[in-house]
Design a protein around this motif. Structure first.
Motif, PDB file in Angstrom:
ATOM      1  N   VAL A  42       0.964  -1.198   0.118  1.00 45.19           N
ATOM      2  CA  VAL A  42       0.087  -0.195   0.032  1.00 45.19           C
ATOM      3  C   VAL A  42       0.941   1.309   0.232  1.00 45.19           C
ATOM      4  CG1 VAL A  42      -1.738   1.502   1.408  1.00 45.19           C
ATOM      5  CG2 VAL A  42      -1.665  -1.082   1.359  1.00 45.19           C
ATOM      6  N   ALA A  43       0.712   2.170  -1.114  1.00 46.01           N
ATOM      7  CA  ALA A  43       1.663   3.470  -1.143  1.00 46.01           C
ATOM      8  C   ALA A  43       0.528   4.481  -1.130  1.00 46.01           C
ATOM      9  CB  ALA A  43       2.190   3.393  -2.423  1.00 46.01           C
ATOM     10  N   GLU A  44       1.149   5.691  -0.324  1.00 45.75           N
ATOM     11  CA  GLU A  44       0.309   6.879  -0.328  1.00 45.75           C
ATOM     12  C   GLU A  44       1.126   7.960  -1.012  1.00 45.75           C
ATOM     13  OE1 GLU A  44      -0.996   9.947   3.103  1.00 45.75           O
ATOM     14  OE2 GLU A  44       0.548   8.628   3.742  1.00 45.75           O
ATOM     15  N   PHE A  45       0.254   8.852  -1.604  1.00 43.49           N
ATOM     16  CA  PHE A  45       1.125   9.964  -2.689  1.00 43.49           C
ATOM     17  C   PHE A  45       1.096  10.957  -1.745  1.00 43.49           C
ATOM     18  CE2 PHE A  45      -0.915   7.963  -6.684  1.00 43.49           C
ATOM     19  CZ  PHE A  45      -0.270   6.777  -6.473  1.00 43.49           C
ATOM     20  N   TYR A 123      -5.650   8.508  -2.559  1.00 45.87           N
ATOM     21  CA  TYR A 123      -4.580   8.320  -1.183  1.00 45.87           C
ATOM     22  C   TYR A 123      -3.437   7.857  -1.703  1.00 45.87           C
ATOM     23  CZ  TYR A 123      -2.569   6.105   2.864  1.00 45.87           C
ATOM     24  OH  TYR A 123      -1.556   5.797   3.582  1.00 45.87           O
ATOM     25  N   GLY A 124      -3.507   6.825  -2.757  1.00 46.67           N
ATOM     26  CA  GLY A 124      -2.155   6.093  -3.330  1.00 46.67           C
ATOM     27  C   GLY A 124      -3.020   5.066  -3.935  1.00 46.67           C
ATOM     28  N   THR A 125      -2.145   3.836  -3.874  1.00 39.35           N
ATOM     29  CA  THR A 125      -2.398   2.491  -4.554  1.00 39.35           C
ATOM     30  C   THR A 125      -2.437   1.326  -3.716  1.00 39.35           C
ATOM     31  OG1 THR A 125      -0.235   2.344  -5.734  1.00 39.35           O
ATOM     32  CG2 THR A 125      -1.946   3.439  -6.908  1.00 39.35           C
ATOM     33  N   LEU A 126      -2.715   0.246  -4.155  1.00 39.97           N
ATOM     34  CA  LEU A 126      -2.556  -1.046  -3.737  1.00 39.97           C
ATOM     35  C   LEU A 126      -1.975  -2.076  -4.825  1.00 39.97           C
ATOM     36  CD1 LEU A 126      -2.855  -3.460  -1.752  1.00 39.97           C
ATOM     37  CD2 LEU A 126      -5.241  -3.741  -2.446  1.00 39.97           C
TER      38      LEU A 126
END
Length: 181
Positions: A42-45, A123-126
């Motif tokens: 899980v990444a947040e931008f 939010y970001g990506t999975l």
């Protein structure tokens, strides 16, 4: 009247740890194993960076770790969110946009879904990927990842709401003398 802050508050549980706990319950390393991928995250931008908030890897595939970050601009994650890459690549080496991206490790099979919050913001990506192509990936695999992404978004929204509620729970409406003139 105006909201008045009550001053110092008693210590509360850290929001990032709550978030990690919630993500763990919505999405676990078993998803990575089920999809036969080497890495899932899980990444947040944040401010032009991709920040890895939760990483699950095979023991021999520790190429990224929780808290690590890199520039967002030339990442698979960004290209998926921008619609320049499909959410599923069975062999990234065969896609012209993916071939242009540089990574310090080989990314061949790839699944990625945006984590879209209730207010519509990203939010970001999975994501998950493997170092080898995987022709067995199906649209059902992508649907499972999309469902997990929606659960994670819901958990993030819950944590953010709780954080806001905690921040203002002890505030009280109080008159401000300067406004009474």
């Amino acid at each position: 009247g105006v909201l008045a802050h009550p001053g110092p508050q008693k210590p509360r549980r850290c929001v990032p740890s709550l978030l990690r706990e919630r993500i763990r319950t919505a999405w676990t390393p078993s998803m990575r194993k089920h999809l036969r991928m080497d890495v899932a995250f899980v990444a947040e931008f944040v401010d032009g960076q991709r920040v890895y908030r939760r990483v699950a890897t095979d023991a021999k595939a520790k190429v990224i770790r929780d808290g690590q970050s890199d520039p967002l601009e030339r990442t698979y994650c960004r290209k998926v969110v921008d619609g320049l890459l499909p959410r599923m690549l069975r062999d990234a080496a065969k896609h012209p946009v993916a071939r242009e991206l540089s990574a310090p490790f080989p990314v061949r099979a790839f699944l990625s879904v945006p984590i879209v919050l209730a207010d519509g913001s990203i939010y970001g990506t999975l994501c998950c990927f493997s170092f080898a192509p995987n022709q067995d990936l199906t649209s059902r695999d992508l649907q499972r990842l999309e469902t997990s992404g929606k659960l994670i978004a819901r958990r993030i929204d819950e944590v953010r709401k709780r954080r806001t509620d905690m921040a203002i729970q002890d505030w009280a409406l109080a008159p401000v003398d300067a406004w009474r003139r």
